[in-house]
Design a protein around this motif. Structure first.
Motif, PDB file in Angstrom:
ATOM      1  N   MET A   1       0.854  -1.194   0.000  1.00  0.00           N
ATOM      2  CA  MET A   1       0.000   0.000   0.000  1.00  0.00           C
ATOM      3  C   MET A   1       0.885   1.238   0.000  1.00  0.00           C
ATOM      4  N   GLU A   2       0.582   2.168  -0.883  1.00  0.00           N
ATOM      5  CA  GLU A   2       1.349   3.405  -0.930  1.00  0.00           C
ATOM      6  C   GLU A   2       1.160   4.134   0.399  1.00  0.00           C
ATOM      7  N   LYS A   3       2.255   4.566   1.010  1.00  0.00           N
ATOM      8  CA  LYS A   3       2.179   5.122   2.369  1.00  0.00           C
ATOM      9  C   LYS A   3       1.398   6.433   2.454  1.00  0.00           C
ATOM     10  N   ASP A   4       1.286   7.153   1.344  1.00  0.00           N
ATOM     11  CA  ASP A   4       0.582   8.437   1.393  1.00  0.00           C
ATOM     12  C   ASP A   4      -0.890   8.330   0.978  1.00  0.00           C
ATOM     13  N   ILE A   5      -1.400   7.115   0.844  1.00  0.00           N
ATOM     14  CA  ILE A   5      -2.812   6.928   0.496  1.00  0.00           C
ATOM     15  C   ILE A   5      -3.583   6.583   1.769  1.00  0.00           C
ATOM     16  N   LEU A   6      -4.567   7.401   2.070  1.00  0.00           N
ATOM     17  CA  LEU A   6      -5.353   7.243   3.288  1.00  0.00           C
ATOM     18  C   LEU A   6      -6.310   6.060   3.175  1.00  0.00           C
ATOM     19  N   LEU A   7      -6.208   5.169   4.142  1.00  0.00           N
ATOM     20  CA  LEU A   7      -7.164   4.078   4.288  1.00  0.00           C
ATOM     21  C   LEU A   7      -7.597   4.158   5.741  1.00  0.00           C
ATOM     22  N   ASP A   8      -8.780   4.697   5.968  1.00  0.00           N
ATOM     23  CA  ASP A   8      -9.218   5.061   7.304  1.00  0.00           C
ATOM     24  C   ASP A   8     -10.595   4.461   7.577  1.00  0.00           C
ATOM     25  N   GLU A   9     -10.855   4.133   8.834  1.00  0.00           N
ATOM     26  CA  GLU A   9     -12.154   3.566   9.208  1.00  0.00           C
ATOM     27  C   GLU A   9     -13.322   4.473   8.812  1.00  0.00           C
ATOM     28  N   LYS A  10     -13.083   5.776   8.778  1.00  0.00           N
ATOM     29  CA  LYS A  10     -14.150   6.719   8.414  1.00  0.00           C
ATOM     30  C   LYS A  10     -14.523   6.610   6.927  1.00  0.00           C
ATOM     31  N   LEU A  11     -13.690   5.913   6.149  1.00  0.00           N
ATOM     32  CA  LEU A  11     -13.928   5.786   4.709  1.00  0.00           C
ATOM     33  C   LEU A  11     -14.445   4.400   4.323  1.00  0.00           C
ATOM     34  N   ILE A  12     -14.892   3.648   5.317  1.00  0.00           N
ATOM     35  CA  ILE A  12     -15.364   2.280   5.090  1.00  0.00           C
ATOM     36  C   ILE A  12     -16.843   2.181   5.457  1.00  0.00           C
ATOM     37  N   ILE A  13     -17.600   1.466   4.616  1.00  0.00           N
ATOM     38  CA  ILE A  13     -19.010   1.187   4.916  1.00  0.00           C
ATOM     39  C   ILE A  13     -19.199  -0.325   4.768  1.00  0.00           C
ATOM     40  N   THR A  14     -19.651  -0.972   5.842  1.00  0.00           N
ATOM     41  CA  THR A  14     -19.920  -2.412   5.735  1.00  0.00           C
ATOM     42  C   THR A  14     -21.413  -2.633   5.519  1.00  0.00           C
TER      43      THR A  14
END
Length: 153
Positions: A1-14
């Motif tokens: 994963m590119e280190k500067d790409i945000l993967l955050d819980e706020k951007l996830i919908i289950t």
């Protein structure tokens, strides 16, 4: 994963409840927009791009879509992810005249032009594994989804 790409819980919908592709795209856009990752014009452009260059991929038991648009509509690179309660039809990337029922959507918001192909390639490679797809589909929360993606990208 590119280190500067945000993967955050706020951007996830289950288990998102949606019946149409536009509902899914709007939901993911809202998450990205709320976090300041994308501009107002991002949604309009992602919808337009999806019409001309569909992103649904038929992979087997679970299918995916990877909607994205040009970097000028992005403030900071991020991935927004949703698993769908019930599949939603997206037009196929490889056969635009056909639709595919999609279970998982990863929306790319990438600031750097040359990141698109690199990240897209990694995501498609990750999804070649039916185990990864199964794990994502069964994930109960945002933390699980992030762990699965980070450990497989």
């Amino acid at each position: 994963m590119e280190k500067d790409i945000l993967l955050d819980e706020k951007l996830i919908i289950t288990n998102l409840r949606a019946t149409e592709q536009q509902d899914v795209l709007k939901s993911l856009f809202s998450k990205l927009h709320k976090e300041g990752c994308v501009r107002d014009s991002f949604l309009e452009n992602i919808l337009k791009r999806e019409e001309n260059f569909p992103t649904g991929l038929k992979l087997g038991k679970y299918n995916i879509a990877i909607p994205h648009t040009e970097p000028q509509f992005v403030n900071k690179s991020a991935l927004a992810v949703t698993t769908l309660e019930k599949p939603v039809n997206f037009r196929r990337m490889d056969k635009p005249e056909e639709e595919v029922p999609v279970d998982i959507v990863i929306m790319l918001a990438l600031k750097e032009k040359n990141d698109h192909l690199k990240v897209l390639g990694k995501i498609i490679q990750m999804f070649q594994s039916s185990q990864v797809l199964e794990s994502l589909k069964k994930a109960n929360n945002s933390k699980e989804i992030i762990e699965i993606i980070k450990s497989n990208l």
